[in-house]
Design a protein around this motif. Structure first.
Motif, short mmCIF file in Angstrom:
data_model
loop_
_atom_site.label_atom_id
_atom_site.label_comp_id
_atom_site.label_asym_id
_atom_site.label_seq_id
_atom_site.Cartn_x
_atom_site.Cartn_y
_atom_site.Cartn_z
N SER A 57 72.40 58.79 36.57
CA SER A 57 73.58 58.22 37.25
C SER A 57 74.40 57.43 36.24
CB SER A 57 73.14 57.34 38.42
OG SER A 57 72.22 56.34 37.99
N GLN A 59 77.45 57.40 35.51
CA GLN A 59 78.75 56.88 35.94
C GLN A 59 78.64 55.53 36.63
OE1 GLN A 59 81.86 59.69 37.37
NE2 GLN A 59 80.16 61.16 37.47
N TRP A 73 86.89 52.23 37.40
CA TRP A 73 86.77 53.31 38.38
C TRP A 73 87.48 54.58 37.91
CZ3 TRP A 73 83.04 51.84 41.18
CH2 TRP A 73 82.95 50.56 41.72
N ALA A 76 85.36 57.41 36.34
CA ALA A 76 84.29 58.04 37.10
C ALA A 76 84.87 58.92 38.20
CB ALA A 76 83.38 56.98 37.70
N GLY A 77 83.99 59.69 38.84
CA GLY A 77 84.40 60.52 39.97
C GLY A 77 83.91 61.95 39.86
N LYS A 78 84.14 62.72 40.90
CA LYS A 78 83.70 64.10 40.93
C LYS A 78 84.48 64.98 39.95
CE LYS A 78 82.11 63.96 45.73
NZ LYS A 78 82.25 64.53 47.10
N ASP A 79 85.65 64.53 39.52
CA ASP A 79 86.48 65.33 38.62
C ASP A 79 86.20 65.06 37.15
OD1 ASP A 79 87.43 62.75 38.91
OD2 ASP A 79 89.55 63.30 38.83
N THR A 81 84.50 65.57 33.57
CA THR A 81 83.84 66.60 32.76
C THR A 81 82.80 65.93 31.88
OG1 THR A 81 85.81 68.00 32.69
CG2 THR A 81 84.17 68.34 30.96
N LYS A 110 89.47 63.62 32.82
CA LYS A 110 88.42 62.62 32.62
C LYS A 110 87.24 63.27 31.90
CE LYS A 110 89.44 60.22 36.98
NZ LYS A 110 88.84 59.75 38.26
N TRP A 112 83.32 62.38 30.09
CA TRP A 112 82.22 61.44 29.84
C TRP A 112 81.36 62.06 28.74
CZ3 TRP A 112 81.59 57.07 33.21
CH2 TRP A 112 80.55 56.20 32.84
#
Length: 388
Positions: A57, A59, A73, A76-79, A81, A110, A112
């Protein structure tokens, strides 16, 4: 009948033991050790380091920032890469997939970034980091060394976490891939570890920085909304610059939080040096200095709060240095601790507080626990299978 009667105490004992164990499981009596460990952490680390499954986890880190950067924020998120660095090589103009530069400059949206293994990355030119990029070194020993450092040029929403920067050198002019994915001509670089130019909402956390040619961390030319936390700065002359030069008036709007960092040993000056703007310097540990610890020019506002200053046994005991008259400047020391004769010269009026909103606010701890709060400053050593 006698055997049944004899069994009753045994049954009662087993039932008592079962109920006791059930009580322990429900009440968490034996969770005291992790709780004590969590209480020893500062507000940022307590947010994520207590989780054994942090690698699953990652993010979560974006929710843990404090100070002027606020919560991250946007990173982070579902979008998002997820990009994994597998190749320590570097081509400043045509970065290959798997290299750090490809992920930080070319992957759209985005991103990471994590690292597949321990590695030393020698950057041929400064790494131009794009917006909405997280560079997350947790779980590997990642060293940015013997080449160039990072450049954040007119970008926003950037996290730099868990890296070691050292022995970086000046570079001559030449082409480099930009944050827009285009090749541009870059001028000479000074050998800074991390430099912000016109950038905002940046969080620099848990890095180790030392022995570079120029500055370790510069926040310049209109950069603002920056948090610098949990870093270890050592073995260096000019550590941190906030504000480009005396004539750059755009830096009047600069706001930077410097929190939970460790300065020293063998540091000389600029922890930080502030031009214009506002700096909240809080819960840091200063292990000596040479010329000075905190300095500035052009009327900056500095709030030094609950820091621990340990002056060198011989040499300069004064923490502060001012270029210019500075009689109306607001330099305030609140709850700081002083050892070995260290002293802070205050000027101006009481000054204003940082004015944090709910996404930026954090508890300021007393100076007695600063050593504990900064004990794990710098890049953490942990694997993806262990607690950090």
């Amino acid at each position: 009948m006698a055997s049944v009667a004899a069994a009753r105490p045994v049954i009662s004992s087993c039932l008592f033991l079962f109920l006791f164990l059930l009580f322990v499981a429900e009440s968490g009596v034996f969770a005291a050790r992790p709780a004590r460990r969590s209480r020893r952490m500062n507000a940022i680390d307590r947010c994520w380091r207590g989780n054994r499954n942090w690698a699953a986890s990652r993010q979560r880190l974006a929710a843990c920032s404090v100070g002027f950067a606020g919560k991250m924020w946007g990173n982070a998120g579902k979008d998002v890469t997820f990009y994994r660095v597998t190749n320590p090589g570097d081509d400043p103009v045509n970065p290959q997939p798997g290299t750090l530069r490809h992920g930080a400059s070319l992957v759209k949206g985005k991103v990471w970034i994590t690292f597949a293994m321990d590695m030393v990355i020698k950057l041929g030119r400064p790494l131009v980091v794009k917006s909405f990029t997280t560079i997350d070194g947790r779980g590997a020993d990642v060293q940015i060394a013997h080449g160039s450092g990072f450049l954040l040029y007119q970008v926003n929403d950037v996290i730099i976490h868990g890296l070691s920067f050292h022995d970086l050198q000046p570079q001559g002019p030449g082409p480099v891939i930009s944050q827009r994915g285009e090749v541009m001509e870059m001028g000479s670089s000074d050998g800074d570890a991390i430099r912000l130019v016109g950038s905002s909402k940046v969080w620099v956390d848990h890095n180790t920085l030392y022995s570079c040619h120029d500055g370790l961390l510069d926040v310049t030319r209109g950069s603002s909304w920056v948090t610098i936390s949990n870093n270890w700065f050592k073995n260096h002359d000019k550590v941190m610059l906030l504000g480009h030069d005396d004539g750059h008036l755009e830096d009047r709007e600069m706001k930077v939080t410097v929190v939970y960092n460790r300065f020293g040993p063998r540091v000389n000056q600029r922890m930080p040096r502030v031009r214009h703007g506002y700096a909240h310097i809080v819960n840091n540990f200063y292990q000596g200095w040479g010329d000075y610890a905190i300095g500035g020019s052009m009327s900056p506002t500095i709030r030094s709060e609950a820091n621990l200053f340990v002056a060198p046994r011989a040499g300069n005991k004064q923490i502060t240095w001012r270029e210019g008259r500075g009689k109306s400047w607001n330099w305030l020391s609140v709850g700081d601790g002083f050892i070995n004769g260290a002293f802070f010269v205050q000027t101006g009026t009481r000054g204003r507080g940082p004015g944090y909103d709910s996404q930026q606010r954090f508890p300021v701890s007393g100076v007695k626990v600063v050593r504990s709060l900064t004990r794990h400053a710098g890049a953490l050593r942990c694997s993806e299978q262990s607690r950090c």
